[in-house]
Enzyme design. Sequence first.
Site, PDB file in Angstrom:
ATOM      1  N   ASP A  66       3.557  16.198  -0.242  1.00  0.00           N
ATOM      2  CA  ASP A  66       3.244  14.773  -0.213  1.00  0.00           C
ATOM      3  C   ASP A  66       4.312  13.959  -0.939  1.00  0.00           C
ATOM      4  O   ASP A  66       4.284  12.724  -0.909  1.00  0.00           O
ATOM      5  CB  ASP A  66       1.845  14.492  -0.765  1.00  0.00           C
ATOM      6  CG  ASP A  66       1.659  14.945  -2.203  1.00  0.00           C
ATOM      7  OD1 ASP A  66       2.586  15.522  -2.793  1.00  0.00           O
ATOM      8  OD2 ASP A  66       0.547  14.741  -2.747  1.00  0.00           O
ATOM      9  N   GLU A 204       3.398  23.121 -12.324  1.00  0.00           N
ATOM     10  CA  GLU A 204       4.449  22.105 -12.436  1.00  0.00           C
ATOM     11  C   GLU A 204       4.502  21.476 -13.814  1.00  0.00           C
ATOM     12  O   GLU A 204       3.474  21.147 -14.406  1.00  0.00           O
ATOM     13  CB  GLU A 204       4.237  21.005 -11.388  1.00  0.00           C
ATOM     14  CG  GLU A 204       5.277  19.899 -11.474  1.00  0.00           C
ATOM     15  CD  GLU A 204       5.189  18.882 -10.354  1.00  0.00           C
ATOM     16  OE1 GLU A 204       6.014  17.937 -10.358  1.00  0.00           O
ATOM     17  OE2 GLU A 204       4.318  19.022  -9.474  1.00  0.00           O
TER      18      GLU A 204
END
Length: 289
Positions: A66, A204
């Site tokens: 995204d 992340e």
Amino acid sequence: MSTYTIDTATSRATPTPAPMRRLTIPALRARKHDGATAEPIVMLTAYTARQAQLLDPHCDVLLVGDSLGQVIYGLPSTIPVTLDMMAAHGAAVMRGSYHSAVIIDMPFGSYEASPAQAFESAARLLKESGAAGVKLEGGQAMAETIAFLGARGIPVCAHVGLTPQAVNALGGYGARGRDDAEAAKILADARAVADAGCFAIVVEGVMENLADAITAAVPCPVIGIGASAACDGQVLVTEDMIGMFERTPRFVKRYADAAGLVSAAAAAYAAEVRSRAFPGEEQVYRPKK
């Protein structure tokens, strides 16, 4: 196996069919055996058919991220990205690849309300693209949804740590897990999604020691981005990796200066157009003598 023939001369972005099976989700999951991964998983983002063609021979996984909201559409964050965008770009990446497993990010607002909503969104993405699985953000809160999707035949890659869709709640993109309480929460998130049956976890923007702890704690592969070299694989946004933007995150290594190449080519073209040097003898059509 490819069972058709394509006239590749008719399209710049049509890959030549190859007699090769795509990597499967079970094969990727099996890369980690008894807590160790002998061959790290290589993942990069891809958003177009041509980009997929170029990346496919070198990757195990192509992620239709995204992040395309910012990279392709110039949006300020991933929040405005829609299912329509993800489905269209996912289909393009599938058309441009034949080796890598392709997974698609589920955009913000398409899965959080309930497992049923998540199934409807994920089913649409897989139907319209042909991709192998989906990725969604969130830890313990998403465990039920991950189990629900997995039980219904939809492979899920989880995403914990710095979760960009939650940037408004997090207050920015800074590294997570700096204090013991937050580190413990992220580790618990990773364990929860692994127990729920995700085939991999993207971790992340976390402290290196936390990424190491997560990698050791869960049985499925851990794909790092701004995490640790000890993870079971790595992922980057391709445009960051090839230097398409002036600013890149701290955790990105720039392997090329693609922006410089494009700018230089455009400058040379502009100069030749203005001087009427282009088009030249080889670029125009004239009657045969």
